[in-house]
Write an enzyme that holds these catalytic residues in place. Structure first.
Site, PDB file in Angstrom:
ATOM      1  N   GLU A 198       0.743  -1.114   0.159  1.00  0.00           N
ATOM      2  CA  GLU A 198       0.012   0.044  -0.059  1.00  0.00           C
ATOM      3  C   GLU A 198       0.913   1.256  -0.001  1.00  0.00           C
ATOM      4  O   GLU A 198       0.616   2.337  -0.445  1.00  0.00           O
ATOM      5  CB  GLU A 198      -0.837   0.038   1.218  1.00  0.00           C
ATOM      6  CG  GLU A 198      -1.832  -1.116   1.357  1.00  0.00           C
ATOM      7  CD  GLU A 198      -3.044  -1.261   0.248  1.00  0.00           C
ATOM      8  OE1 GLU A 198      -3.184  -0.146  -0.379  1.00  0.00           O
ATOM      9  OE2 GLU A 198      -3.662  -2.236   0.546  1.00  0.00           O
ATOM     10  N   HIS A 279      -5.878  -2.411  -7.385  1.00  0.00           N
ATOM     11  CA  HIS A 279      -7.140  -3.083  -6.509  1.00  0.00           C
ATOM     12  C   HIS A 279      -7.895  -3.727  -7.202  1.00  0.00           C
ATOM     13  O   HIS A 279      -8.607  -4.590  -6.665  1.00  0.00           O
ATOM     14  CB  HIS A 279      -7.704  -2.135  -5.497  1.00  0.00           C
ATOM     15  CG  HIS A 279      -6.704  -2.007  -4.031  1.00  0.00           C
ATOM     16  ND1 HIS A 279      -5.364  -1.356  -4.216  1.00  0.00           N
ATOM     17  CD2 HIS A 279      -6.942  -2.372  -2.890  1.00  0.00           C
ATOM     18  CE1 HIS A 279      -5.015  -1.371  -3.066  1.00  0.00           C
ATOM     19  NE2 HIS A 279      -5.827  -2.046  -2.293  1.00  0.00           N
TER      20      HIS A 279
HETATM   21  N1  LIG Z   1     -11.132   0.179   6.076  1.00  0.00           N
HETATM   22  C1  LIG Z   1     -10.243   0.419   4.822  1.00  0.00           C
HETATM   23  O1  LIG Z   1     -10.218   1.445   4.341  1.00  0.00           O
HETATM   24  C2  LIG Z   1      -9.409  -0.830   4.870  1.00  0.00           C
HETATM   25  C3  LIG Z   1      -8.355  -0.663   3.847  1.00  0.00           C
HETATM   26  C4  LIG Z   1      -7.438  -1.875   3.718  1.00  0.00           C
HETATM   27  C5  LIG Z   1      -7.915  -2.870   4.280  1.00  0.00           C
HETATM   28  N2  LIG Z   1      -8.749  -3.103   5.239  1.00  0.00           N
HETATM   29  C6  LIG Z   1      -9.168  -4.351   5.931  1.00  0.00           C
HETATM   30  O2  LIG Z   1      -7.813  -4.682   6.677  1.00  0.00           O
HETATM   31  C7  LIG Z   1      -8.003  -6.077   6.862  1.00  0.00           C
HETATM   32  C8  LIG Z   1      -6.447  -6.529   6.961  1.00  0.00           C
HETATM   33  O3  LIG Z   1      -5.778  -5.695   7.698  1.00  0.00           O
HETATM   34  P1  LIG Z   1      -4.235  -6.335   8.322  1.00  0.00           P
HETATM   35  O4  LIG Z   1      -3.470  -6.948   7.190  1.00  0.00           O
HETATM   36  O5  LIG Z   1      -3.770  -5.469   9.416  1.00  0.00           O
HETATM   37  O6  LIG Z   1      -4.747  -7.945   8.817  1.00  0.00           O
HETATM   38  P2  LIG Z   1      -4.904  -8.134  10.662  1.00  0.00           P
HETATM   39  O7  LIG Z   1      -5.369  -7.217  11.374  1.00  0.00           O
HETATM   40  O8  LIG Z   1      -5.613  -9.692  10.300  1.00  0.00           O
HETATM   41  O9  LIG Z   1      -3.370  -8.263  10.940  1.00  0.00           O
HETATM   42  C9  LIG Z   1      -2.363  -9.264  10.393  1.00  0.00           C
HETATM   43  C10 LIG Z   1      -1.828 -10.489  11.409  1.00  0.00           C
HETATM   44  O10 LIG Z   1      -0.961  -9.442  12.151  1.00  0.00           O
HETATM   45  C11 LIG Z   1      -1.013  -9.937  13.596  1.00  0.00           C
HETATM   46  N3  LIG Z   1      -0.601  -8.440  13.908  1.00  0.00           N
HETATM   47  C12 LIG Z   1      -0.841  -7.328  13.710  1.00  0.00           C
HETATM   48  N4  LIG Z   1      -0.226  -6.192  14.298  1.00  0.00           N
HETATM   49  C13 LIG Z   1       0.989  -6.716  14.798  1.00  0.00           C
HETATM   50  C14 LIG Z   1       1.694  -6.461  15.629  1.00  0.00           C
HETATM   51  N5  LIG Z   1       2.255  -5.267  15.905  1.00  0.00           N
HETATM   52  N6  LIG Z   1       2.734  -7.549  16.320  1.00  0.00           N
HETATM   53  C15 LIG Z   1       2.528  -8.968  15.983  1.00  0.00           C
HETATM   54  N7  LIG Z   1       1.344  -9.067  15.162  1.00  0.00           N
HETATM   55  C16 LIG Z   1       0.252  -8.235  14.823  1.00  0.00           C
HETATM   56  C17 LIG Z   1      -2.601  -9.875  13.601  1.00  0.00           C
HETATM   57  O11 LIG Z   1      -2.864 -10.851  14.681  1.00  0.00           O
HETATM   58  C18 LIG Z   1      -2.799 -10.618  12.552  1.00  0.00           C
HETATM   59  O12 LIG Z   1      -2.477 -12.002  12.559  1.00  0.00           O
HETATM   60  C19 LIG Z   1      -8.723  -6.695   5.929  1.00  0.00           C
HETATM   61  O13 LIG Z   1     -10.044  -7.033   6.459  1.00  0.00           O
HETATM   62  C20 LIG Z   1      -9.059  -5.494   4.965  1.00  0.00           C
HETATM   63  O14 LIG Z   1     -10.461  -5.931   4.415  1.00  0.00           O
HETATM   64  C21 LIG Z   1      -9.559  -1.989   5.541  1.00  0.00           C
HETATM   65 ZN   LIG Z   2      -5.669  -2.159  -0.171  1.00  0.00          ZN
END
Ligand SMILES: NC(=O)c1ccc[n+]([C@@H]2O[C@H](COP(=O)([O-])OP(=O)(O)OC[C@H]3O[C@@H](n4cnc5c(N)ncnc54)[C@H](O)[C@@H]3O)[C@@H](O)[C@H]2O)c1
Ligand SMILES: [Zn+2]
Length: 1583
Positions: A198, A279
C-alpha cells in the site's frame, strides 16, 4: 511523561487527529483520558496483539485513572475485550459478540472504544462504534503497517459476509488515530511487506520523490523494523535512530497522501478512487487466493498488471513498469502470478482471465457494465484524477498468457522506431559508471533482470549510488571509484537467474578491500536453483590463480561463491575463454582497479564471441581506460593478450546506450517479410554490436534493400513472397539473430543453410532444436547440422495456419515467431511474458509502434510440448552397468517389439575385430576403457546429447539390477573382463549418471524368485520375465500401452487396492485377490520393509524398496498398476509435509513406466506440471480426497475441484465422505452430469465411509475394491469385486444371462466346469449349460433369440452350419471359415450376433507360453482339417518363419497352402524330413486323433520318427490337440527323446480358448488358475 514524547501530527478532514511517533502507550492513554472524557473506555484487540501490548495499556490506564480521580465521582471504567485473530472475526457474528459484551457491561452512549490491532480489528470495531447506540466515539491504534497507512485512515469500516468482503459497513471517523511505529517491531515480516504494497501504491500514484526513496532504501527500511529499540528509544526525537526516522517518514509520507485525498473526497466519489490503483485486478485475484495470499500481495500483482494495461494503452512507459516491478520485488512482494508462492498453490489453477473479469464485474467503482481502473501515466501521477473506463478486451489482453498477431501490412509503414537499450551495453555501462568517478547519466538503459540485480548488488556493496530522473528515463549513477565493502553479516547477494550479473559481479566482488578494522567477513553471491547449475568455473579458477580467495559453497564450478575481501592482485591473469566471453569482460572491466597492472592472457583454444570482448574494450576507452591488445610483431596478427593499465574510470556526464541490435532484427524482419519499410534509430554501421550486421549480411542477401548510416538502419522488404534463400550464412558474429534469420528462411524460396551457431544449443533452451520443432508445426522442413541448420523454405500459403508456438520461456523464440505470425494467420505465441528478458513491451510496441494488432489468447489446456513427439517410432536405448542384463533384456524387448537390437559389446567386437577379453589382454585396461568410452560416445553420442534426446521425448531405459547380483554374475561370467577396479565403486560412480540420462528404468530382478522366497514354477518365472519385458517396452514406446480396456464408456472397471506392507506376501494368492479387477493399486504409503521402524503416517518407504516391489509384482501379473502415494490428510499414511519425497516417488513411478499414477491435486502446481511434462505413456488419475465430510457433491467447490482435476488428469477421481444416503445419490447425480459433457474424461466418483458403500457399487470407473484375503482394507467401506457384482445384480444393474454349448456329442465337455466356476468366482449371476442337438434347428434358433441369451460355444458338428444364423464374423472366423464362439453385442438398439473363433487363441496361448514371439524358426502342423487352420493362423500370428504341413492325403494339405498364400506354408511328404539346409521345427502341432498314431512301427498307424525332434538349440514345444489318452504317443516320444522339448495336451488348448471366450463374453479376465485346477480335476476323474 509527555514531555519526553515527540509526536508528529497529520491533519485529516480539517482536524489534526493523526498522531505519530514511537512508544506512545502513555501518550495515548493520557490523550484519550484528557481529550475524550467518558464513563467507560473499552480496548478491543486480537489475541496475537494482546499478548504483546495489552498489559502495558492496562497498566497505564489503571495507574492514570487511579491517579486522576480519587474523589467521590464515579470513576471511569477501563475494560478490555479480546477477539480471535484473523479475517473470520470480521463477521456479523463477530460484531454481535462485541456488541453483546458492550451491552452486558452496560455501556452507554458516552463510551469510548479503542481499536488496537490490524485492519481486522479496526474495521470491525469501527463498525461496532458506528452503530452501537447509533454511534459512539472510537480511536484507532493500528498495529500492522497496512492498518497504519491504509485501513485506519479514512473512516471506512466494514464486516464480511459469505457473499463477499466488506459488503456491510459505514463511514465512521475515529476521534484519533495513534500511529506508534514501535508496534511494528513485533509484526511478522510478511505482514510488513503486505503493508508496504500500500505504501508503494500511494507513492506510485502521488509522489515521485517518495517513490524514489522507497525504491533505493528498501534494505534500510527493512532493517528499521528488524532491530528492536530498547529503553523506549525513539520516543523523543533525541533518542530516535536514523532507521527509525526513515521508517516514520515513510509511514507519515504515505498517510499524508491518503489523508489529503480523503479530505478532498471523504465518501469516495472520485479522487479517492485513486487509492484503488492495483486493487481492481488485485481484488479479483484476492477473491480466488484468499486467505492463503494476503491483500497486499494480491494488490502488488494487481499493480503490475494494471501498469501493464496502461503501458499497453500507450499511456505508461516500460521504464516505469520496470521501476514499479523492481520496487515491489525489493519488498519481497510477488509481481506476477507465476511467482512460486502463488503458482504452487492448487487454487492458482482457478485463476483464468474469464474468472477474473467475472469477479471484476462487481467492483464498486464500475459504471454500469464498464470497468473502471486507475491508470498510471508515470511514477507519481495517474492518467486521470479518477479511475478510467477500460474496455474488457484490453483487460483480457493484459491478463492472457498467450497472444496472437493479426497478419497484415503494418499500419505505421514506413515505421521509424528505437528498440530498448542493448543488454550487453547496459550491463557494461552500469559496471563502468559504478566503478568510475563522478556522476554519469545513463540514458536508454535496459531494465532487465541483469541490470536490476546488478544495481541492487552494487548498492549492497556500497559501490555506487543510483537515482532516477525524468520519471525514470534517466539513471543517475554516482560512481564509487572502485571502493566497495562487504555487505552486513549474514546478508547474501542474491542474483536470481541473472547470468551476466553473476559473471560480472564475481570479479567485482574480488575488488572489495579488507576493512581497516574488525573481522573480515566474506562476500557471498548466490542465485536461484537454475543459476546454481550455470558454470562459473573458468573465471573462478583464473581469479584464484591470481590470489583471490574464492570458495564454492555448494557444487564445484557453480554459485554460490564466498569471496574474501583481499582486493584483486593483478599482474598476469590466465583465463580459459572458450566457454564464455563474459568471463573475459568481467576481468577486463575490473582490471584497472587491481593492485598491479593486469596482463590478461586468454588460453584454452578458440576464444568465443570476440565481438563482445571488443565491445568491452571500446566502452572502457569511452570511460577513459585504454586497453592494449598485443599483436605478433612479424605478422601483425592479433594475439589473445590484453594489457590493462591501473587507473580509474572517468565518468562521462551523459552516456546514451545504443539500441539493442538483436532486438532490432525483429522489426526489420517484419519489414522484410511484409514488404514494408522500417528504420531503426540509434543503430548503424558504427555499432559495437555484432547483430548490427544482420541487415547487411542477412536481409540484403535475402532480397531486401538496406540503407545504413553510422547511426541508423533502414530496410525495405521485397513484395510479399519474394524473399530469397541464402545458400549459406555464417552467423558466428551474430548468433542471437539466427532465430530471426531462420523464420525468414522458412518463407524464402529455396534452401538456406545457417552455420556458426552451435553455442545456441546451450542458451535459454536448445534453440536449434526449438526452431526445428516449432517450424515443423508450420510444415516447414529443416535439417539439423553440427553447428547450425538447413531450412527448406516454402511459399507462405503452404504454411500451416493456426499453429500454437511453444516458446520454451525464451524471449528470442517468442519474438522470432512473432515475425512469422505477422504473415501466417492464427499463429499463437504461448507464454507471452517470456519477452520480459529483453523487450518487456514488445507486444505493445508491435501494436503501438509498428501497427500490427496483437490479441490476447486464452489457451484452453496447458501446453504440453513434449508428448507429441513421443509416439514417433524411435529406437530405445538401453544403458546400465555391465552385467545388469542389458543384452538379455534388449534381446527380449527387440523380439517383442520386432525391432533391431544393437548390443554395445557385440558392436565393440565388430569395430575392433577382437573380443573384449582379448583386447584387454593385448592392450591393457586403460586402453580398453578409453576405447569403450569412445565407442559409447560414437554409439550414444555424448552424455548431454543423450539427455537432450531424453528431453525431446526419446526413450532411454536404464536397466538396473541389484549390485550383489551383478557382482555374483560377473564373477561367474567368463567371457567378459571384470572392471579392473571394485564393481561397487564403478556402480556408485555411474548410478547417478544413468539416472540422469534415462527417462525409464527397468528393474532386472533375475534372482528375486529363485531363492525360494516365493513359490513360483521356474517356467512361470521365465514366462513372467518375457511377458514383463514385452509389456514394459510396448507400453513405454507407445506401441501398445498396457491400459485397462474397461475404462470405455458403458463398461464397469475396478481396481484392487493392495494394502500389504510387503507385496511379496500377496504374490502367492494374487490371482484370487485380483479376480475380476482391471488394475492393481499399489498403495506406496502403506509399504514398509522389515527395517522400517517409523510409525505409519511418519514413514517414507525407500525408492529401492518401492522399485523392487513393483518389479516383483510385474513378474506375476500383467494387470496395469496404479501407483498411489496417499497422504495422511487425504486418508492415507504418507506424511503430509513430505512433498519433496512424494515427488521423488512419483517420478520413480514414471520412470518405471507404471500404467496409472494417482496424483493428488493438493500437490503444488509446479510439481504437477513437472510430472505432466514427463508422464509419457503413463495415465494420470487426478485425485481429490475429502476426509472431513465437509465437502458436498452439489457445492460449487466440487465443481471447481472437478475442473482442476479434468485439466490435469486423464482420469478424474473425487472421493468425499458420506454421512447420509443422500450423499450417494448426490454423488451419482454429479457423476452423471459430468459424464454427460462432451469429451468427458473417465471419472471416479465415490464416497468413503460405511454409508458410502452404495456409491462404490454404482460408480462405473475404476471402483476400488478389496478382498477378504487382504490384511486390511484400503479405505473404510470397501467391498470385494464379487460382492459388488452380487449387489449390482440385486439392484437390477446386472441381469443374469444364460450361456450354452452347442454341439453333439458333448456330454463329456469340460466347458461347463470352466465357465460356471469362473462365473461363481467372480460373483457373476450367469449360468452355462449344454444344448446337445444333432443339427442347427429350432432349439438353437429359439435359444439365441431369447433376451437372456449371453453367448455360446459352438463345437463339432455345428462350427460351419451356425454361420447363417449370425450377423457378423470376426476376421479370424472369416479366415478359418468356422465359428466356435457366439458373442451378442449391441449396436445402439439392435442386438448383433458376432461369430468368432477362439480355437487359434488357445493354440497361440499354449505355444507363446514356451517360445517367444518371433523365435519360431520353423513349425510343423500334422493334419489338414478344420483345427489345422486354427493352428496355422496362430503360428503365423506368432511370426513362424515357415510352416510345414503334413497330411495323409497330400491334396488337402495343398488346399490349405493355396488358401493361405500370404503365409509361408510348405507341404511335406515325409514326417521328420525337412528340406536340406533348413532348421528343423521348434514347434509341432498335431490335430489328428491319437488313437491312430504310434512311435513304434505298428500296422495301420501313423509312425512318428524320433527325427521329428531334431531341433536341439533352444526352447521347443509340441502340442497334441487330442484329449485322450493323457499322454499321446507324440508327447511320449518327445519326453523320451528330447529334453529341450516341452509338451502340451489338448486340455490345455481347450482351457486357453475357454479363457478367451470368457473374456469376450464378460470383458473380465478369467481366473485361470482357479478354474484350471477344477477342470484338470474333472478331466483326471474321467480318464
Ligand atoms: N477500512 C479500510 O479502508 C481498509 C483498507 C485496507 C484494508 N482493510 C481491511 O484490513 C484487513 C486487513 O488488515 P491487516 O493486514 O492488518 O490484517 P490483520 O488485522 O488480520 O493483521 C494481520 C496479522 O498480524 C497480526 N498483527 C497485527 N499487528 C501486529 C503486531 N504489531 N505485532 C504482532 N502481530 C501483529 C494480527 O494478529 C494478524 O494475525 C482486511 O480485513 C481488509 O479488508 C480495510
Ligand atoms: Zn488495499
Amino acid at each position: 511523561m509527555t514531555a519526553t514524547t515527540d509526536v508528529q501530527k497529520i491533519s485529516i478532514l480539517g482536524k489534526e487527529s493523526i498522531h505519530c511517533g514511537f512508544h506512545l502507550v502513555p501518550y495515548i492513554v493520557n490523550t484519550v483520558l484528557t481529550e475524550l472524557p467518558a464513563s467507560t473506555y473499552i480496548l478491543i484487540t486480537d489475541s496475537n496483539i494482546a499478548k504483546f501490548y495489552l498489559p502495558a495499556f492496562e497498566k497505564e490506564f489503571r495507574s492514570t485513572l487511579s491517579g486522576l480521580l480519587n474523589g467521590t465521582h464515579a470513576r471511569p471504567r477501563f475494560l478490555s475485550y479480546i477477539i480471535p485473530p484473523g479475517e473470520t472475526s470480521k463477521s456479523r457474528e463477530g460484531k454481535a459478540a462485541v456488541e453483546d459484551f458492550l451491552l452486558l457491561n452496560k455501556c452507554t452512549r458516552d463510551t469510548v472504544i479503542l481499536a488496537l490491532g490490524g485492519g481486522v480489528v479496526g474495521d470491525l470495531v469501527g463498525f461496532v462504534a458506528a452503530t452501537f447506540m447509533r454511534g459512539v466515539r472510537f480511536c484507532q491504534i493500528p498495529t500492522s503497517l497496512l492498518a497504519m497507512v491504509d485501513s485506519s485512515v479514512g473512516g471506512k469500516t466494514a464486516i464480511d459476509t459469505p457473499h463477499g468482503k466488506n459488503l456491510i459497513g459505514a463511514f465512521w471517523q475515529p476521534e484519533f488515530i495513534f500511529i506508534d511505529a514501535a508496534l511494528l517491531e513485533t509484526l511478522p515480516s510478511r505482514e510488513f511487506s503486505n503493508g508496504m504494497a500500500e505504501v508503494v501504491k500511494t507513492a506510485a500514484i502521488w509522489d515521485d520523490s517518495e517513490f524514489n526513496s522507497l525504491e533505493s532504501r528498501s534494505a534500510e527500511i527493512f532493517a528499521a523494523i528488524q532491530t528492536p529499540s530498547t529503553n523506549y528509544a525513539g520516543r523523543s526525537e533525541k533518542t530516535r535512530s536514523d532507521a527509525q526516522k526513515l521508517l516514520l517518514s515513510v509511514i507519515i509520507g504515505s498517510i499524508s497522501v491518503k489523508a489529503h485525498i480523503v479530505t478532498i473526497d471523504p465518501t469516495e466519489k472520485g479522487l479517492r478512487n485513486l487509492v484503488n490503483f492495483g486493487h481492481s485486478i488485485g481484488h479479483a485475484i484476492e477473491a480466488i487466493l484468499t486467505p492463503t495470499i494476503l491483500h497486499g500481495e494480491c494488490v502488488s500483482i494487481g499493480m503490475i498488471l494494471e501498469a501493464e494495461l496502461s503501458r499497453q494503452m500507450g499511456i505508461l512507459s516500460q521504464v516505469s513498469v520496470g521501476r514499479l516491478t523492481r520496487c515491489l520485488k525489493a519488498y519481497n512482494l510477488p509481481v506476477s502470478l507465476a511467482d512460486p508462492r502463488i503458482a504452487n498453490l492448487p487454487s492458482a489453477k482457478l485463476i483464468t482471465t474469464e474468472r477474473l473479469l467475472d469477479i471484476m464485474k462487481v467492483d464498486k467503482k464500475n459504471q454500469g457494465n464498464d470497468k473502471k481502473i486507475v491508470l498510471l501515466s508515470r511514477i507519481g501521477a495517474t492518467y486521470e484524477q479518477k479511475a478510467s473506463v477500460v474496455p474488457d478486451g484490453l483487460i483480457s489482453k493484459t491478463l492472457s498468457e498467450s497472444v496472437t498477431v493479426v497478419p497484415g501490412i503494418p499500419s505505421f509503414n514506413p515505421v521509424k522506431m528505437t528498440t530498448p537499450g542493448s543488454k550487453s551495453i547496459s550491463n557494461r555501462a552500469l559496471v563502468l559508471a559504478a566503478l568510475g568517478t563522478g556522476i554519469c547519466r545513463l540514458k536508454n538503459l535496459l531494465h532487465s533482470d541483469d541490470t536490476q540485480v546488478m544495481m541492487a548488488a552494487l548498492s549492497e556493496l556500497k559501490g555506487a549510488k543510483f537515482e532516477w530522473e525524468d520519471g525514470g528515463e534517466t539513471l543517475v549513477v554516482h560512481g564509487g571509484n572502485g571502493s566497495l565493502s562487504v555487505p552486513p553479516k549474514g546478508k547474501e547477494i542474491y542474483l536470481g537467474n541473472a547470468g551476466t550479473a553473476a559473471r560480472f559481479l564475481t570479479t567485482v566482488c574480488t575488488l572489495v578491500q579488507k576493512p581497516p578494522t574488525g573481522e573480515s567477513e566474506t562476500t557471498v553471491i548466490t542465485g536461484n536453483a537454475r543459476m546454481k547449475q550455470r558454470p562459473i568455473g573458468p573465471l573462478v579458477a583464473a581469479l584464484r590463480a591470481n590470489g583471490s580467495e574464492i570458495s564454492y559453497l555448494e557444487s564445484d564450478g557453480c554459485l554460490p561463491l564466498s569471496i574474501r575481501p583481499n582486493g584483486l592482485s593483478g599482474g598476469i591473469i590466465q583465463l580459459a575463454a572458450s566457454v564464455s566471453s563474459q568471463y573475459v569482460s568481467s576481468v577486463l572491466l575490473c582490471a584497472p582497479y587491481a593492485n598491479e597492472p593486469v596482463t590478461l592472457e586468454l588460453i584454452g583454444g578458440q576464444v568465443i564471441s570476440q565481438p563482445y570482448i571488443d565491445m568491452t574494450v571500446a566502452m572502457m576507452k569511452t570511460f577513459g581506460i585504454e586497453v592494449i591488445r598485443r599483436v605478433e610483431k612479424d605478422t601483425g596478427k592479433l594475439l589473445d593478450i590484453y594489457d590493462i593499465p591501473k587507473g580509474s574510470y572517468q565518468n562521462p556526464s551523459d552516456y546514451s546506450i545504443e539500441s539493442d541490435a538483436s532486438s532490432a532484427t525483429y522489426p526489420l524482419a517484419i519489414a522484410a517479410i511484409t514488404g514494408t519499410s522500417c528504420t531503426i534509430q540509434n543503430i548503424g554501421s558504427s555499432s559495437l554490436q555484432g547483430d548490427a550486421k544482420f541487415a547487411r549480411e542477412v536481409l540484403e542477401r535475402m532480397g531486401c534493400e538496406v540503407n545504413q548510416t553510422a547511426t541508423e538502419t533502414t530496410v525495405q522488404g521485397p513484395p510479399i513472397g519474394q524473399l530469397k534463400a541464402v545458400e549459406e550464412i555464417d552467423m558466428e558474429v551474430m548468433t542471437d539473430a539466427f532465430l530471426t534469420a531462420t523464420v525468414l528462411a522458412a518463407v524464402a524460396s529455396g534452401k538456406t543453410r545457417i552455420i556458426g551457431i552451435a553455442n545456441q544449443r546451450v542458451k535459454e533452451c536448445n534453440r536449434i532444436r526449438a526452431m526445428i520443432d516449432e517450424l515443423a508445426k508450420f510444415g516447414v522442413s529443416t535439417n539439423e547440422l553440427d553447428d547450425g541448420l538447413e531450412v527448406f523454405g516454402k511459399p507462405v500459403e503452404e504454411l500451416r495456419k493456426g499453429v500454437s508456438v511453444h516458446c520454451y520461456d525464451d524471449h528470442r523464440v517468442a519474438m522470432a515467431f512473432s515475425v512469422l505470425a505477422s504473415l501466417v494467420p492464427g499463429t499463437i505465441l504461448e507464454e507471452k511474458r517470456c519477452v520480459e528478458k529483453t523487450w518487456p513491451n514488445w507486444w505493445d510496441d508491435l501494436q503501438n509502434k509498428i501497427g500490427l494488432e496483437v490479441k490476447g489468447v486464452e489457451l484452453s489446456t496447458p501446453s504440453v510440448s513434449l508428448s507429441s513427439a513421443r509416439l514417433s517410432p524411435k529406437s530405445v536405448i538401453l544403458i546400465g552397468m555391465r552385467g545388469s542384463g542389458k543384452t538379455f533384456i534388449g534381446d527380449l524387448a527387440a523380439s517383442a517389439l520386432r525391432w533391431t537390437f544393437i548390443d554395445a559389446d557385440n558392436y565393440f567386437e565388430t569395430v575392433h575385430q577382437v573380443g573384449v577379453r582379448q583386447f584387454v589382454h593385448e592392450n591393457g585396461w586403460p586402453a580398453f576403457r578409453e576405447a569403450e568410452t569412445k565407442l559409447l560416445k560414437d554409439l550414444l553420442t555424448e552424455k548431454d546429447l543423450l539427455k537432450d534426446w531424453v528431453s525431446s521425448g526419446g526413450l532411454v531405459v536404464h536397466v538396473s539390477r541389484n549390485i550383489g547380483e551383478i557382482i555374483e554374475y560377473l564373477g561367474t561370467e567368463g567371457s567378459r573382463p571384470a572392471y579392473g577396479e571394485p564393481v561397487s565403486e564403478v556402480f556408485e560412480r555411474r548410478a547417478t549418471w544413468f539416472a540422469e540420462c534415462s527417462n525409464h528404468r527397468f528393474i532386472n530382478h533375475v534372482e528375486a524368485f529363485a531363492d525360494g522366497k516365493i513359490v513360483v514354477d521356474p517356467t512361470d518365472t521365465k514366462r513372467g520375465v518375457r511377458e514383463e519385458v514385452s509389456r514394459f517396452f510396448h507400453h513405454i514406446s507407445g506401441v501398445s500401452a498396457n491400459l485397462a480396456q474397461n475404462l470405455m464408456p458403458g463398461h464397469r472397471s475396478y481396481f484392487l487396492s493392495l494394502t500389504y506392507p510387503d507385496i511379496m506376501l500377496a504374490l502367492p494368492k494374487l490371482e484370487e485377490l485380483s479376480v475380476g479387477v482391471d488394475a492393481l493399486e499399489v498403495r506406496v504409503d502403506l509399504l514398509r520393509s522389515k527395517e522400517d521402524i517409523e510409525p505409519l503416517g511418519k514413514h517414507i518407504p525407500s525408492e529401492t524398496y518401492v522399485a523392487d516391489q513393483i518389479a516383483a509384482l510385474r513378474r506375476v501379473t500383467s494387470l496395469p498398476i496404479i501407483f498411489t502415494v496417499r497422504t495422511v490428510s487425504e486418508g492415507g499414511a504418507f506424511p503430509d509435509h513430505a512433498q519433496k519425497e512424494a515427488f521423488s516417488l512419483l517420478k520413480l513411478a514414471l520412470s518405471l513406466g507404471v500404467e496409472y499414477l494417482d496424483v493428488e491435486m493438493q500437490l503444488p502446481e509446479q510439481t504437477i506440471k513437472q510430472l505432466v511434462a514427463r508422464k509419457g505413456a503413463t495415465q494420470f488419475i487426478a485425485s481429490w480426497h475429502d476426509w472431513s465430510g465437509r465437502l458436498k457433491w452439489n457445492s460449487p467447490e466440487a465443481q471447481a475441484m472437478y475442473n482442476i482435476a479434468a485439466q490435469n488428469g486423464d482420469i478424474v477421481k473425487m472421493v468425499f465422505t458420506a454421512s447420509t444416503m443422500q450423499d450417494n445419490f448426490d454423488c451419482q447425480a454429479f457423476a452423471l452430469k459430468m459424464n454427460g459433457r462432451p469429451g468427458a474424461k473417465p471419472f471416479i466418483a465415490i464416497n468413503m465411509g460405511a454409508v458410502g458403500q452404495l456409491s462404490r457399487i454404482l460408480n462405473t470407473t475404476f471402483s476400488p475394491v478389496s478382498h477378504p484375503l487382504q490384511p486390511s482394507r484400503a479405505a473404510p467401506g470397501q467391498i470385494s469385486f464379487a460382492q459388488v457384482q452380487k449387489a449390482l445384480h440385486l439392484i437390477g444393474e446386472l441381469p443374469a444371462k444364460k450361456f450354452y454349448l452347442f454341439g453333439n456329442p458333448i456330454d463329456h465337455s469340460l466347458s461347463p466346469t470352466l465357465h460356471n466356476n469362473a462365473f461363481e468366482t467372480l460373483g457373476l449371476p450367469h449360468t452355462y449349460e449344454l444344448l446337445e442337438t444333432a443339427e442347427v434347428g429350432e432349439d438353437i434358433k429359439n435359444t439365441i433369440a431369447s433376451p437372456d441369451f449371453g453367448g455360446a460355444s459352438v463345437t463339432i458338428p455345428h462350427k460351419l452350419n451356425i454361420i447363417p444364423l449370425l450377423d457378423q464374423l470376426t476376421p479370424a472366423a472369416k479366415v478359418m471359415g468356422a465359428v466356435n464362439t457366439i458373442i451378442p453385442t449391441n449396436d445402439g438398439a439392435t442386438r448383433i450376433l458376432v461369430g468368432d473363433n477362439t480355437d487359434w487363441l488357445g493354440i497361440r496361448g499354449s505355444i507363446a507360453a514356451r517360445v517367444a514371439v518371433g523365435q519360431i524358426h520353423a513349425a510343423l502342423v500334422i493334419g489338414a482339417g478344420g483345427t489345422s487352420r486354427a493352428a496355422i493362423y496362430a503360428l503365423n500370428d506368432l511370426g513362424a518363419k515357415v510352416i510345414y504341413v503334413w497330411n495323409r492325403t497330400r491334396s488337402r494339405a495343398e488346399e490349405l497352402r493355396t488358401s493361405n498364400l500370404d503365409m509361408n506354408i510348405q507341404v511335406i511328404d515325409e514326417l521328420g524330413q525337412w528340406p536340406s539346409g533348413t532348421t528343423a521345427p521348434n514347434v509341432i502341432v498335431s490335430t489328428i486323433p491319437a488313437s491312430e498314431t504310434s512311435f513304434e512301427d505298428e500296422p495301420d498307424r501313423l509312425f512318428y520318427p524320433a527325427s521329428l525332434y531334431s531341433y536341439r538349440d533352444g526352447p521347443a514345444i509340441v502340442l497334441d490337440l487330442a484329449y485322450k489318452p493323457v499322454e499321446t504317443p507324440l508327447l511320449k516320444l518327445a519326453k523320451m527323446t528330447a529334453s529341450n522339448w516341452d509338451t502340451a495336451q489338448g486340455v490345455e488348448v481347450l482351457l486357453q480358448q475357454g479363457y478367451a471366450q470368457f473374456e469376450k463374453w464378460t470383458s473380465r479376465k478369467c481366473p485361470q488358475g482357479i478354474v484350471s485346477r477344477k477342470v484338470w480335476e474333472v478331466y483326471y476323474n474321467r480318464v
